[in-house]
Every structure is written in C-alpha cells, then in structure tokens.
Design a protein around this motif. Structure first.
Motif, PDB file in Angstrom:
ATOM      1  N   THR A 417      34.900  52.886  56.483  1.00  0.00           N
ATOM      2  CA  THR A 417      34.114  52.770  55.249  1.00  0.00           C
ATOM      3  C   THR A 417      33.928  51.285  54.955  1.00  0.00           C
ATOM      4  N   TRP A 418      32.662  50.822  54.957  1.00  0.00           N
ATOM      5  CA  TRP A 418      32.331  49.413  54.718  1.00  0.00           C
ATOM      6  C   TRP A 418      31.826  49.263  53.285  1.00  0.00           C
ATOM      7  N   ILE A 424      29.322  50.978  48.612  1.00  0.00           N
ATOM      8  CA  ILE A 424      29.528  51.466  49.977  1.00  0.00           C
ATOM      9  C   ILE A 424      28.268  51.192  50.791  1.00  0.00           C
ATOM     10  N   ILE A 425      28.437  50.424  51.893  1.00  0.00           N
ATOM     11  CA  ILE A 425      27.314  50.093  52.774  1.00  0.00           C
ATOM     12  C   ILE A 425      27.172  51.144  53.864  1.00  0.00           C
ATOM     13  N   ALA A 426      28.308  51.569  54.431  1.00  0.00           N
ATOM     14  CA  ALA A 426      28.275  52.560  55.513  1.00  0.00           C
ATOM     15  C   ALA A 426      29.596  53.308  55.518  1.00  0.00           C
ATOM     16  N   VAL A 451      39.816  51.760  57.145  1.00  0.00           N
ATOM     17  CA  VAL A 451      39.840  52.529  58.385  1.00  0.00           C
ATOM     18  C   VAL A 451      40.862  53.647  58.219  1.00  0.00           C
ATOM     19  N   GLU A 452      40.464  54.860  58.585  1.00  0.00           N
ATOM     20  CA  GLU A 452      41.314  56.036  58.390  1.00  0.00           C
ATOM     21  C   GLU A 452      41.304  56.889  59.642  1.00  0.00           C
ATOM     22  N   ASN A 459      43.547  49.080  54.683  1.00  0.00           N
ATOM     23  CA  ASN A 459      42.445  48.383  54.026  1.00  0.00           C
ATOM     24  C   ASN A 459      42.478  46.899  54.386  1.00  0.00           C
ATOM     25  N   TYR A 460      41.286  46.356  54.605  1.00  0.00           N
ATOM     26  CA  TYR A 460      41.131  44.939  54.924  1.00  0.00           C
ATOM     27  C   TYR A 460      40.061  44.356  54.013  1.00  0.00           C
ATOM     28  N   GLU A 461      40.156  43.042  53.756  1.00  0.00           N
ATOM     29  CA  GLU A 461      39.211  42.413  52.827  1.00  0.00           C
ATOM     30  C   GLU A 461      39.029  40.941  53.178  1.00  0.00           C
ATOM     31  N   ILE A 462      37.799  40.486  53.108  1.00  0.00           N
ATOM     32  CA  ILE A 462      37.465  39.062  53.179  1.00  0.00           C
ATOM     33  C   ILE A 462      36.797  38.713  51.858  1.00  0.00           C
ATOM     34  N   LYS A 463      37.403  37.779  51.115  1.00  0.00           N
ATOM     35  CA  LYS A 463      36.919  37.457  49.782  1.00  0.00           C
ATOM     36  C   LYS A 463      35.983  36.248  49.799  1.00  0.00           C
ATOM     37  N   ASP A 464      35.132  36.213  48.787  1.00  0.00           N
ATOM     38  CA  ASP A 464      34.268  35.059  48.498  1.00  0.00           C
ATOM     39  C   ASP A 464      33.476  34.615  49.719  1.00  0.00           C
TER      40      ASP A 464
END
Length: 726
Positions: A417-418, A424-426, A451-452, A459-464
């Motif tokens: 899940t993006w 939600i993009i995809a 990712v599941e 969960n992963y995240e890139i901020k700013d």
C-alpha cells in the motif's frame, strides 16, 4: 448421603424403589436426567394412586424445573410454586418407571444459582422432608377442635408410621411445611398444663420431660434455650384466657404475617382465625426406621466458559506466544496441540516448525472437575516482512517520482500500500515499484509504504520529500477602473513559502495577497514565483497573460443655459461636455430622467434642484452634478368670486401659489370708500365675502393689496380689484 431404597407396606402389599446410582447428579448445561436407572418392585398389589417427584431442599423458584419427556397416558402436573411434579392416572408400575426415568432437571436462567438441590421420589399422598426423615400431610377439616384434630392424627398411620399433630422444631421444617403442604390449622403445641409454658406435646417430642412434652417457649421470657419458634407479632397473648393451643394462620391482607403461629382456644377462633384443619406428621414414633421414599442430590455446578476473544491468534516475528485466555471464576484451562506439531508448556506455545498454522485445543473444567468444555482454535506464526524503501535522487520533484522497495525475501505475493501526503496512491499484490504522481502537492510531502504478507505487516516512511510547490494565481476582479487597486491571490499546498510578483508595468511586489494600482490604462501580464523557505529552495512560476485590465475612467461634465428659471418659464437646456464615454443618464432632481446626450427639461415645481449626469463607457462611469433654482415670479389672481356659488372653491377669494410662505403674508380688502372690509396677517387665508361686522359685503368691486414673501425670502407686493357677485 443419598437415600436410594424405599419400602412401603400396606395390608399384604409392599413395594421398593431403587435408584441404582450412588453418585450425585451433576448439572452442567441446560438439562440432565435425574433418575434414568430407577426401578420399582412391588409385592402384592399396593394401592398406588401416583408418584410425587419433589424438590425437598434448595429449590429455586423461577429457576428450577422438572420436565417429563415420556409419560404415555399418565397425567403430569408440575407446580412451580411448590417445586413438585406429580404423575397420576397409571395402572401399571412400569408406566411410572418409564416416566420417572425420562424426567430431566432444567435451569431456566443463564446464570444459575450454584449449590445442592435434593429431590425426593415418593407416593403422591404425602410430602417427605430429608432433614427429619418424616412425612407430612395437611388434612382439611373446617372448625375441627384441637383436641379432635390430635385424636384423629394419632389414629392415622402411613404404611405403618404413626401419625400425630406436627411438631415444627426448625426453620427448615417450617419452610418445607409452608412450601409443600400449605397447611393452615392445628399443630402439636400447647400450654394447657402450665400457663405460659409452651411445649410440643405430640409425637416423639411429646414423650420428653416425663411425657410433659418438649419445652420450647416461655411467655414473657421467649424461646427456651434457643428453641425455634415462629409466633406472629404479639403472640402468644392468651386473649380472654383459654388460648392454650398452637395454630398456623394465614391472613389474606397480610402475607408477611401469614404462616406464623397464634394461640387459640381448643374450639378455634373466628374469621381468619377459624381452623381449616390440621397438619399431620409421620415418623419418629417407631423403633424400626421405615424408608418410604428415595432422595437424590443434584449439584448445580459452575459451568466452565472458554473466552478466546482476547487470544492473539496471529503471531508476527516470534516463534512463541503465551495464550491469553480470559479468566472465568474458578475455571481451569489446559492447552494441547491437535496435530502435535506445536510445543505446549502450560499456556505457552512454541512453533518449532516455522511459519504456518497450528491447530490447538483448549479444555476447561470447573473447580471440582464435574463439568467440562472444549474449544478448538488456531495459532498462526509468520515472519514480519523487512526491506528498504527507496526513491530517485532528484532534488526537487516536479510532476512525479519513482519509488521502490527492496528485500532479500520473495515478496511477490505480499500486499503493498503506497501512501503519499495521506492519500492512497496504489494498493495491490506485488507492487514493489511505484511511480508517485505529485498532483496537488501535499504538505508535508511524506511517502509511506505498508507491506503485508500472511497478515503480518511493516511500515516504512520517507519524510519531507523535496517537491516543487504547487501554484495557482487569482485576482479578485480582473477589470477595474482607474485608479482602483487590484487584489491578487497566490495559492499552494506548501507551508513556509515566499512569493515574488511582477505586475507587468515595471513594478514588483511580495506576499500571498498583494494589491497594486496601475498608473496607466491598459491590459497587463502578471508573473508570480513561489519559493520554499528551506535549504532546497524548490520553486514554481506562473505567468498569466493579460491577467488584468486597468480600464480608462470617463470624465463627466455639462453646462446649462440658465441656473435660475421662473415658474411658468422654467425650461432648461443642458449641454453635455463629457469625454471618454458613449452612454448617459440624467437625473433632473424632480424624479425625472433622460438618456439623451443633450436634453431639455421643463420644471413644474419651484425650489432648488440638483441635476446629476452619469457618463458611461464599456467598463467605467463618472458622475457630475450642478444645482439650479426654479423660482417664484408673481401671482395671477381672479377678477371675481361669488360667496354663494354652488362650487365651494368659487365661494372664496384666495391669493396663494406654490412658493408663498405664511410668514410676511398680509392681505387687505378695501371698499370704494377706502374702508377695510377684510384683513389677514401671517396666515394664508382667503376672503369669504363677509365684512368685519360679519355680514356679507354688497355686490360690487373692491380693492385688494397683498404683501407676501416667497420661499427664497424675497418680498413681493401686488394689488388689484375683485368683484363680488351673488
């Protein structure tokens, strides 16, 4: 101790009851059989009218119930108020046996009262109390004396058991009598021998203390040595003397005072104190103990409950778990692996075989191991997906950017899940790469990815993420007339940005909502640049061609041929001197208008008038005004009037006109001999033909002189003659 065997003897006949089960009946669910192994053996032909299966101890009204599943032609009567089930109408003992074997105990509530119930099986002509091992029966005979009741009871036997007036020596015995017999009448207590010394004078108790009877109550002192009593309030009271005999009384309007004892004379009382009969008791008088009933114990147990709602059945990242079974009272739990692939120690489960589903079984029992329950469930053990979230290395993203997820594990069947900027993009299986469209740039610009696989997720995240700010430009009104200011507005989804404006006329500005005034008319291009206020300084620029039009303002002007005119000759000619316009609207100050370029207008009413001209072009307008005066000139009086004219308006000589005011008004009418016939001052009033003395003036000519002031304050004088006719 459960009594299982009963023997009854009549004249040449007997029978025996055998329950054939030495264990208490255990109730764990909605119903249980109570006597499924019973047998009844008869000798001879005993006179059996029916059987009573009755709760003798522990009965709970509206909760306990006995139900016959198979009774053939037998009549069945269940009394909830007494807790007794009667079977009647049979001719063969085996019919009763079949019916009794099918009896089940049921509990009608979801949370039963725990504890022991005792159920007695006996003939239906008496009630058995296990506490005393005696039988009880109520004999209904109205107005029978105590002495007669005692004699009748003593002459009665029950399968060899001597009868006597009941002796109630415990609360258990009293409650049993109240529940089972509904007895309202004589019992075996008296103070006839010694006034105030109440003794049980019947049955085994009557033989005590040298056959004086068992002393249980002394009037004025109370219960003797803690003996049980159940006297009504204020009893015994020996009203009128001779009240020496105990009686159970029921009051129709006093339930709380009913089924208590009163002292009455031997003959009984009146009204509600009238004796309805007597309560007879069998047992305790014989040397041998006869068993005429069978009593069993029923244990209503705590029902084990297995609550698996709090169990975490999915275990992510670990190979072991402790099963969290919700506690329930004293319920005990054990776990086991159904296929023996999981290791179980107490409530701790280990999955040595790695990822997969492990079927489990939970067993529960109550504290005394009489009730059991089983529930299967499954535990799933899986790894948590791991990897790295990547994006391309471009600095400021403009329209979209590429992102990917890398992992040493095969995640082709995992769900990705993006999410960008909270949207939600995809979302789908195996989406390890994704192009992220910027669209309307969110703030903050954070990329999230979930990712599941097999229910386990990470969960992963890139901020700013640096992105070019969005930009849109608007103006409140794109066309304004000089020298009106234009109001501009820049919009974007970022925070912490600055704006630089180029208004197209060589002038610059800053801020999100600047205003600008153009010195020259014309159409102008507007450019604005937005810059993020961070180290990346991402920018975006918008140019709007001919965004605004500074429209020229017309110059309204006019002249008029005269600014003072007189009523009667009040036409004014207007000459338009406007420039930069092609349409006009005149307002002449008297509610009259015109759209002509050079109009003329005639004024009918005196006074000052403001003339307004509005000159238009396609976009703008200008207004100019001038004032003129419509003045009063002179009066035009009539030359005669008739005081008796049919028309009221012709009956008076009135000198007045628009523009004349009362102040300074002075009218004098003279005869031909120069006598004053009529005069009025500071009031506009006409002459009705009457002279000063009140009589009408003769017909003829008269001279008038009028001094007056107009609304401009100018003074006037006019004179003339007026002819009076009749």
């Amino acid at each position: 101790m459960i009594v299982f065997v009963g023997i009854a003897k009549g004249e040449g006949a007997s029978f025996s009851i055998n329950l054939n089960n030495n264990n208490p009946i255990q109730f764990c669910a909605t119903s249980v059989s109570i006597a499924e192994f019973i047998s009844i053996v008869t000798v001879g032909t005993p006179n059996i009218n029916g059987f009573k299966i009755s709760f003798s101890e522990g009965y709970k009204l509206n909760e306990d119930e006995l139900v016959v599943l198979s009774h053939g032609t037998l009549r069945v009567n269940w009394s909830a108020s007494t807790g007794a089930l009667e079977l009647t109408g049979g001719t063969a003992i085996q019919d009763y046996v079949t019916a009794i074997r099918s009896i089940q105990y049921k509990n009608l509530v979801s949370n039963p009262t725990l504890g022991i119930r005792k159920i007695t099986i006996s003939l239906n002509d008496a009630d058995y109390l296990p506490e005393t091992s005696h039988f009880y029966r109520f004999v209904e005979k109205l107005n029978l004396s105590w002495s007669a009741a005692r004699a009748e009871a003593m002459s009665t036997n029950y399968y060899g058991l001597q009868g006597y007036l009941a002796t109630v020596t415990s609360i258990g015995e009293n409650d049993f009598i109240k529940l089972k017999t509904k007895g309202v009448g004589w019992i075996g207590a008296s103070d006839d021998a010694v006034e105030g010394e109440w003794r049980w004078v019947t049955g085994p108790e009557g033989k005590e203390d040298g056959n004086k009877g068992l002393l249980f109550y002394i009037t004025g002192s109370g219960p003797y040595q803690g003996s049980y009593t159940n006297w009504n309030t204020g009893e015994p009271n020996n009203v009128g003397s001779g009240e020496d005999y105990a009686h159970i009384t029921v009051f129709s309007n006093n339930p709380s005072g009913s089924y208590k004892w009163n002292d009455l004379p031997d003959s009984g009382g009146k009204d509600e104190y009238t004796s309805k009969g007597y309560l007879i008791e069998f047992g305790g008088m014989e040397i041998a103990s006869l068993h005429l009933s069978a009593t069993l114990e029923l244990h209503v147990n705590e029902i084990p409950i297995i609550d698996l709602t709090k169990i975490e059945t999915l275990i992510c990242g670990d190979r072991f778990t402790t099963v969290n079974i919700a506690p329930n009272g004293t319920t005990k739990f054990t776990l086991s692996s159904i296929d023996n692939k999981a290791q179980v120690i107490g409530l701790k489960v280990t999955a040595p075989g790695g990822d997969g589903i492990y079927p489990m079984l939970c067993k529960a029992s109550n504290s005394n191991n009489t009730c059991f329950l089983e529930k299967p469930f499954s535990l799933s053990f899986y790894k948590i997906p791991h990897g790295k979230l990547n994006i391309d290395k471009g600095i400021c993203k403009k329209y979209s950017f590429d992102a990917s997820f890398t992992s040493i594990a095969d995640l082709s069947k995992a769900r990705f899940t993006w999410i960008f900027g909270g949207e939600i993009i995809a979302d789908g299986i195996g989406l390890i790469k994704q192009n992220i469209p910027l669209g309307i740039r969110p703030s903050p610009a954070n990329l999230e990815m979930k990712v599941e696989e097999n229910g386990c997720s990470n969960n992963y995240e890139i901020k700013d993420i640096p992105v070019d700010p969005t930009l849109s430009v608007a103006v409140i009104n794109p066309i304004r007339c000089q020298p009106e200011a234009f109001e501009f507005l820049a919009m974007n989804t970022e925070t912490g940005v600055s704006y630089d404006w180029d208004f197209g006329d060589g002038k610059m500005g800053t801020g999100q909502k600047p205003t600008h005034t153009y010195e020259n008319a014309g159409k102008y291009d507007v450019r604005v640049t937005v810059v993020t206020n961070d180290i990346k300084e991402c920018t975006n620029t918008a140019l709007v061609k001919e965004m605004v039009f500074a429209a020229p303002l017309p110059d309204a002007a006019f002249i008029m041929d005269n600014n003072v005119v007189y009523k009667g000759k009040a036409t004014v000619n207007f000459s338009n001197r406007s420039s930069g316009s092609g349409s006009y609207l005149w307002n002449f100050g008297d509610e009259s208008t015109s759209d002509l370029e050079n109009p003329s207008h005639n004024y009918a009413v005196t006074g000052y008038r403001t003339v307004l001209l509005k000159a238009y072009n396609e976009y703008c307008s200008d207004t100019v005004s001038h004032q003129l005066l419509v003045a009063f000139d002179k009066l035009f009086p009539p030359d005669g009037f008739s005081p008796n004219a049919p028309d009221i308006a012709d009956q008076e000589f009135l000198l007045n006109a628009e523009g004349i005011i009362p102040e300074g008004y002075h009218l004098t009418v003279l005869s031909r001999w120069n006598d004053v016939v009529f005069e009025v001052r500071e009031e506009i009033k006409g002459w009705d033909g009457r002279m000063v003395n009140g009589t009408f003036a003769p017909a003829g000519a008269y001279v008038w002189i009028l001094n007056y002031t107009d609304f401009l304050g100018r003074k006037h004088q006019q004179n003339g003659t007026i002819t009076v006719v009749y």
